[in-house]
Design a protein around this motif. Structure first.
Motif, PDB file in Angstrom:
ATOM      1  N   ILE A   1       0.848  -1.185   0.000  1.00  0.00           N
ATOM      2  CA  ILE A   1       0.000   0.000   0.000  1.00  0.00           C
ATOM      3  C   ILE A   1       0.884   1.236   0.000  1.00  0.00           C
ATOM      4  O   ILE A   1       1.831   1.349   0.789  1.00  0.00           O
ATOM      5  CB  ILE A   1      -0.950  -0.002   1.211  1.00  0.00           C
TER       6      ILE A   1
ATOM      7  N   PRO B   1       0.688   5.195   0.548  1.00  0.00           N
ATOM      8  CA  PRO B   1      -0.176   6.286   0.993  1.00  0.00           C
ATOM      9  C   PRO B   1      -0.038   7.494   0.072  1.00  0.00           C
ATOM     10  O   PRO B   1       1.061   7.813  -0.385  1.00  0.00           O
ATOM     11  CB  PRO B   1       0.339   6.599   2.401  1.00  0.00           C
TER      12      PRO B   1
ATOM     13  N   ARG C   1      -2.066  11.513  -0.890  1.00  0.00           N
ATOM     14  CA  ARG C   1      -3.134  12.482  -0.637  1.00  0.00           C
ATOM     15  C   ARG C   1      -4.206  12.383  -1.719  1.00  0.00           C
ATOM     16  O   ARG C   1      -5.386  12.515  -1.451  1.00  0.00           O
ATOM     17  CB  ARG C   1      -2.545  13.877  -0.539  1.00  0.00           C
TER      18      ARG C   1
ATOM     19  N   PRO D   1      -4.749   9.540  -4.517  1.00  0.00           N
ATOM     20  CA  PRO D   1      -4.251   8.296  -5.104  1.00  0.00           C
ATOM     21  C   PRO D   1      -4.243   8.274  -6.628  1.00  0.00           C
ATOM     22  O   PRO D   1      -3.302   7.748  -7.227  1.00  0.00           O
ATOM     23  CB  PRO D   1      -5.205   7.234  -4.548  1.00  0.00           C
TER      24      PRO D   1
ATOM     25  N   TYR E   1      -2.374   2.362  -4.296  1.00  0.00           N
ATOM     26  CA  TYR E   1      -2.429   3.711  -3.743  1.00  0.00           C
ATOM     27  C   TYR E   1      -3.704   3.870  -2.922  1.00  0.00           C
ATOM     28  O   TYR E   1      -4.786   3.519  -3.365  1.00  0.00           O
ATOM     29  CB  TYR E   1      -2.383   4.743  -4.866  1.00  0.00           C
ATOM     30  N   ASP E   2      -3.530   4.406  -1.716  1.00  0.00           N
ATOM     31  CA  ASP E   2      -4.634   4.572  -0.779  1.00  0.00           C
ATOM     32  C   ASP E   2      -4.599   5.991  -0.224  1.00  0.00           C
ATOM     33  O   ASP E   2      -3.527   6.520   0.085  1.00  0.00           O
ATOM     34  CB  ASP E   2      -4.504   3.564   0.364  1.00  0.00           C
ATOM     35  N   GLN E   3      -5.749   6.599  -0.094  1.00  0.00           N
ATOM     36  CA  GLN E   3      -5.843   7.987   0.364  1.00  0.00           C
ATOM     37  C   GLN E   3      -5.597   8.086   1.862  1.00  0.00           C
ATOM     38  O   GLN E   3      -6.255   7.425   2.671  1.00  0.00           O
ATOM     39  CB  GLN E   3      -7.227   8.562   0.012  1.00  0.00           C
ATOM     40  N   LEU E   4      -4.610   8.903   2.212  1.00  0.00           N
ATOM     41  CA  LEU E   4      -4.309   9.253   3.602  1.00  0.00           C
ATOM     42  C   LEU E   4      -3.915  10.718   3.612  1.00  0.00           C
ATOM     43  O   LEU E   4      -3.304  11.208   2.656  1.00  0.00           O
ATOM     44  CB  LEU E   4      -3.161   8.411   4.154  1.00  0.00           C
TER      45      LEU E   4
ATOM     46  N   PHE F   1       1.263  11.065   6.496  1.00  0.00           N
ATOM     47  CA  PHE F   1       2.107   9.875   6.461  1.00  0.00           C
ATOM     48  C   PHE F   1       3.551  10.309   6.269  1.00  0.00           C
ATOM     49  O   PHE F   1       3.823  11.430   5.841  1.00  0.00           O
ATOM     50  CB  PHE F   1       1.679   8.921   5.327  1.00  0.00           C
TER      51      PHE F   1
ATOM     52  N   ASP G   1       3.635  13.122  -3.542  1.00  0.00           N
ATOM     53  CA  ASP G   1       3.465  13.013  -2.102  1.00  0.00           C
ATOM     54  C   ASP G   1       4.781  12.997  -1.341  1.00  0.00           C
ATOM     55  O   ASP G   1       4.798  12.780  -0.134  1.00  0.00           O
ATOM     56  CB  ASP G   1       2.659  11.752  -1.773  1.00  0.00           C
TER      57      ASP G   1
END
Length: 128
Positions: free
Chosen positions: A9, A11, A13, A15, A50-53, A56, A114
């Motif tokens: 994964i 992270p 902002r 994806p 890709y995952d939205q966070l 990180f 990111d």
């Protein structure tokens, strides 16, 4: 069965923006969404999901490319005005490195949207 990395994964902002950024540089495509992930699958079938966070720490991801793929990716980096570096500390602006331990290995580093430190490198060795 041999143990293989299946996915990791990443992270981000946004994806979609980050996945598209990397896919374009590497000459890949962004895969259809899987649940809330935006995947980019590599030649060895490992996917970067890709995952939205919102918050990180940046990570380092390295991609092994053939000499031809490296040259094409480096050209896309330069054409896109993306700053790249010959060292992981990002001090050697606009440079590529030549490995001291693996004859013929070249590489360079760049930051994604990111702040992740991306590295592209060639295998080097026999035939280089």
């Amino acid at each position: 069965m041999a143990v293989e990395l299946n996915h990791t994964i990443v992270p981000a902002r946004d994806p979609q923006v980050s996945a598209r950024f990397l896919a374009e540089i590497l000459g890949l495509r962004v895969d259809p969404p899987v649940a809330h992930f935006t995947p980019v699958t590599l030649a060895n079938h490992v996917s970067l999901d890709y995952d939205q966070l919102d918050e990180f720490e940046p990570h380092h991801y390295a991609f092994l490319l053939s000499d031809e793929e490296f040259d094409a990716a480096l050209a896309r980096i330069r054409q896109g005005g993306i700053t790249h570096y010959g060292d992981p500390a990002c001090r050697e602006v606009g440079q590529i490195y030549h490995s001291r331990s693996t004859v013929g290995r070249r590489g360079t580093y760049f930051r994604d949207p990111d702040g992740h430190l991306m590295e592209i490198l060639t295998p080097g060795g026999a035939g280089s």
